[in-house]
Write an enzyme that holds these catalytic residues in place. Structure first.
Site, PDB file in Angstrom:
ATOM      1  N   ASP A  11      17.724  17.694   5.144  1.00  0.00           N
ATOM      2  CA  ASP A  11      16.405  17.559   4.394  1.00  0.00           C
ATOM      3  C   ASP A  11      16.776  16.031   3.839  1.00  0.00           C
ATOM      4  O   ASP A  11      17.960  15.636   3.874  1.00  0.00           O
ATOM      5  CB  ASP A  11      16.230  18.697   3.453  1.00  0.00           C
ATOM      6  CG  ASP A  11      15.172  18.114   2.455  1.00  0.00           C
ATOM      7  OD1 ASP A  11      13.862  17.673   2.866  1.00  0.00           O
ATOM      8  OD2 ASP A  11      15.404  18.148   1.174  1.00  0.00           O
ATOM      9  N   SER A  12      15.767  15.427   3.320  1.00  0.00           N
ATOM     10  CA  SER A  12      15.793  14.109   2.631  1.00  0.00           C
ATOM     11  C   SER A  12      16.898  14.300   1.447  1.00  0.00           C
ATOM     12  O   SER A  12      17.313  13.269   0.752  1.00  0.00           O
ATOM     13  CB  SER A  12      14.620  13.684   2.038  1.00  0.00           C
ATOM     14  OG  SER A  12      14.031  14.291   1.123  1.00  0.00           O
ATOM     15  N   TYR A  43      11.991  10.547   0.763  1.00  0.00           N
ATOM     16  CA  TYR A  43      11.683   9.920   2.148  1.00  0.00           C
ATOM     17  C   TYR A  43      10.375   9.526   1.950  1.00  0.00           C
ATOM     18  O   TYR A  43       9.676   8.721   2.660  1.00  0.00           O
ATOM     19  CB  TYR A  43      11.663  10.909   3.295  1.00  0.00           C
ATOM     20  CG  TYR A  43      13.125  11.272   3.847  1.00  0.00           C
ATOM     21  CD1 TYR A  43      14.270  10.375   3.423  1.00  0.00           C
ATOM     22  CD2 TYR A  43      13.304  12.111   4.912  1.00  0.00           C
ATOM     23  CE1 TYR A  43      15.292  10.604   4.012  1.00  0.00           C
ATOM     24  CE2 TYR A  43      14.436  11.951   5.423  1.00  0.00           C
ATOM     25  CZ  TYR A  43      15.556  11.496   5.062  1.00  0.00           C
ATOM     26  OH  TYR A  43      16.817  11.484   5.683  1.00  0.00           O
ATOM     27  N   GLY A  44       9.635  10.217   0.810  1.00  0.00           N
ATOM     28  CA  GLY A  44       7.989  10.065   0.835  1.00  0.00           C
ATOM     29  C   GLY A  44       7.612   8.688   0.650  1.00  0.00           C
ATOM     30  O   GLY A  44       6.552   8.322   1.061  1.00  0.00           O
ATOM     31  N   CYS A  74      12.348  19.690   5.949  1.00  0.00           N
ATOM     32  CA  CYS A  74      11.815  18.606   5.327  1.00  0.00           C
ATOM     33  C   CYS A  74      10.300  18.337   5.786  1.00  0.00           C
ATOM     34  O   CYS A  74      10.205  18.111   6.927  1.00  0.00           O
ATOM     35  CB  CYS A  74      12.474  17.501   5.292  1.00  0.00           C
ATOM     36  SG  CYS A  74      11.810  15.822   4.420  1.00  0.00           S
ATOM     37  N   ASN A  75       9.208  18.567   5.216  1.00  0.00           N
ATOM     38  CA  ASN A  75       8.135  18.363   5.692  1.00  0.00           C
ATOM     39  C   ASN A  75       7.749  17.187   5.881  1.00  0.00           C
ATOM     40  O   ASN A  75       7.102  16.603   6.803  1.00  0.00           O
ATOM     41  CB  ASN A  75       6.961  18.856   4.506  1.00  0.00           C
ATOM     42  CG  ASN A  75       6.956  20.457   4.304  1.00  0.00           C
ATOM     43  OD1 ASN A  75       6.312  21.090   4.971  1.00  0.00           O
ATOM     44  ND2 ASN A  75       7.656  20.856   3.452  1.00  0.00           N
ATOM     45  N   GLU A 152      16.166  16.528  -7.423  1.00  0.00           N
ATOM     46  CA  GLU A 152      17.139  15.610  -6.961  1.00  0.00           C
ATOM     47  C   GLU A 152      18.120  15.424  -8.250  1.00  0.00           C
ATOM     48  O   GLU A 152      19.377  15.331  -8.298  1.00  0.00           O
ATOM     49  CB  GLU A 152      17.071  14.714  -6.399  1.00  0.00           C
ATOM     50  CG  GLU A 152      16.301  14.421  -4.987  1.00  0.00           C
ATOM     51  CD  GLU A 152      17.463  14.973  -4.128  1.00  0.00           C
ATOM     52  OE1 GLU A 152      18.646  14.609  -4.080  1.00  0.00           O
ATOM     53  OE2 GLU A 152      17.084  15.830  -3.156  1.00  0.00           O
ATOM     54  N   CYS A 184       6.453  20.946   0.273  1.00  0.00           N
ATOM     55  CA  CYS A 184       7.588  20.241   0.312  1.00  0.00           C
ATOM     56  C   CYS A 184       8.741  21.093   0.072  1.00  0.00           C
ATOM     57  O   CYS A 184       8.572  21.997  -1.005  1.00  0.00           O
ATOM     58  CB  CYS A 184       7.573  19.111  -1.005  1.00  0.00           C
ATOM     59  SG  CYS A 184       9.119  18.377  -1.104  1.00  0.00           S
ATOM     60  N   THR A 185       9.773  20.932   0.507  1.00  0.00           N
ATOM     61  CA  THR A 185      10.849  22.049   0.570  1.00  0.00           C
ATOM     62  C   THR A 185      11.584  21.822  -0.940  1.00  0.00           C
ATOM     63  O   THR A 185      12.511  22.716  -1.171  1.00  0.00           O
ATOM     64  CB  THR A 185      11.806  21.743   1.450  1.00  0.00           C
ATOM     65  OG1 THR A 185      12.352  20.740   1.672  1.00  0.00           O
ATOM     66  CG2 THR A 185      11.151  22.357   3.046  1.00  0.00           C
ATOM     67  N   HIS A 186      11.160  20.555  -1.623  1.00  0.00           N
ATOM     68  CA  HIS A 186      11.930  20.543  -2.843  1.00  0.00           C
ATOM     69  C   HIS A 186      11.080  21.527  -3.975  1.00  0.00           C
ATOM     70  O   HIS A 186      11.819  21.920  -4.911  1.00  0.00           O
ATOM     71  CB  HIS A 186      11.841  19.304  -3.418  1.00  0.00           C
ATOM     72  CG  HIS A 186      12.841  18.221  -2.979  1.00  0.00           C
ATOM     73  ND1 HIS A 186      13.094  17.826  -1.643  1.00  0.00           N
ATOM     74  CD2 HIS A 186      14.066  17.831  -3.598  1.00  0.00           C
ATOM     75  CE1 HIS A 186      14.013  16.891  -1.350  1.00  0.00           C
ATOM     76  NE2 HIS A 186      14.498  17.030  -2.494  1.00  0.00           N
TER      77      HIS A 186
HETATM   78  N1  DGL Z   1      12.023  18.137   0.832  1.00  0.00           N
HETATM   79  C1  DGL Z   1      11.444  16.967   1.385  1.00  0.00           C
HETATM   80  C2  DGL Z   1       9.867  17.453   1.902  1.00  0.00           C
HETATM   81  O1  DGL Z   1       9.731  18.753   2.088  1.00  0.00           O
HETATM   82  C3  DGL Z   1      10.858  15.898   0.293  1.00  0.00           C
HETATM   83  C4  DGL Z   1      10.471  14.799   0.786  1.00  0.00           C
HETATM   84  C5  DGL Z   1      11.075  13.392   0.199  1.00  0.00           C
HETATM   85  O2  DGL Z   1      12.105  13.223   0.085  1.00  0.00           O
HETATM   86  O3  DGL Z   1       9.914  12.657  -0.299  1.00  0.00           O
HETATM   87  O4  DGL Z   1       8.755  16.811   2.245  1.00  0.00           O
END
Ligand code: DGL
Length: 272
Positions: A11-12, A43-44, A74-75, A152, A184-186
């Site tokens: 994931d990010s 990452y967004g 990570c989506n 985070e 989003c997985t967060h």
């Molecule tokens: N966990 C990531 C997701 O599912 C977070 C994306 C990010 O880092 O912006 O999208």
């Protein structure tokens, strides 16, 4: 490829640990390797090329550890890099999909809200989901800048997190959403607070368990499930400094675990 090989998950940052929890539940005998790219989260707000480069570098690292499958937990990376990953690597790659399908099947008010990063909401994958289910139900996409950063930072219930969530969730309720999809997985780490803000009449759902089921199905089809009866292990890597990563991953994994530094060839930071 042998059934004894591990499964790679990335994931990010630490959000994919919400998926790892479900994978562990569904597949107790598997060895799991997790990479948190926290030095580059979120990452967004990065370019598509940057996310693709990071996803490839991390997948190369996982493949070098002989993984039998990769889960893109990570989506945002799914939206930005899944095609590049699938064309480059021959191991099965399992991707995220926001739980719009079950939400559309269950909503009574015919309005669902989707919390996700801005990049996920404009990705081809999401636009296709929108086209598939948006005719029957109203789908309200809500971008959530700042939320990944809160997770985070390990802040799952503080004031700033609550204020951000109110800002994102209340407009969905005002528009009569009775189901909120965590895209989003967060965000599953914020689910208790989201549920509290939304109230008990609103369903809050994510796709981590569905992804774990899909992983299990893929391994079964390819005859790659580890022997039952053995206890699986977990190994964690982060691109962030370990004094930050170690307590954060332990907090979210709910166990004192050891995090290793992601080797520099897989770190490769690039200017945005
Ligand atoms: N966990 C990531 C997701 O599912 C977070 C994306 C990010 O880092 O912006 O999208």
């Amino acid at each position: 490829m042998s059934a004894a090989n591990p499964i790679g998950v990335f994931d990010s940052g630490v959000g994919g640990l919400s998926v790892l929890h479900e994978i562990r539940r569904a597949l107790p005998s598997e060895d799991l390797l997790y990479v948190a790219d926290s030095a580059h989260a979120p990452y967004g707000d990065k370019s598509q090329q940057f996310i693709e480069d990071r996803s490839i570098a991390i997948s190369e690292f996982l493949v070098s550890r002989d993984v039998k499958a990769i889960v893109v937990a990570c989506n945002t990376a799914t939206g930005a890099a899944i095609a590049a990953l699938r064309s480059r690597f021959s191991v099965p790659i399992i991707a995220m999909e926001p739980a719009v399908k079950p939400a559309a099947a269950n909503t009574q008010s015919r309005v669902i809200g989707v919390l996700a990063t801005s990049r996920t909401l404009v990705s081809d994958n999401f636009v296709q989901l929108f086209a598939r289910y948006g005719a029957d139900v109203e789908i309200l996409g809500q971008a959530c800048p700042g939320l990944v950063e809160q997770v985070e930072a390990g802040d799952l219930s503080g004031n700033k997190t609550r204020l951000l969530l109110e800002q994102y969730v209340l407009p969905l309720l005002e528009q009569d959403a009775d189901t909120i999809v965590l895209g989003c997985t967060h965000y599953p780490f914020l689910a208790p607070l989201i549920q509290e803000i939304a109230g008990s009449g609103v369903a809050v759902i994510d796709s981590a368990a569905a992804v774990a089921r899909e992983l299990r199905r893929r391994l079964e089809v390819d005859n790659l499930l580890a022997d039952v009866g053995r206890a699986g292990s977990e190994c964690f890597w982060s691109s962030d400094t370990l004094d930050k990563a170690q307590p954060l991953v332990s907090q979210l994994w709910q166990a004192e675990i050891e995090v290793s530094a992601l080797p520099t060839h897989a770190v490769r930071p690039r200017p945005e």
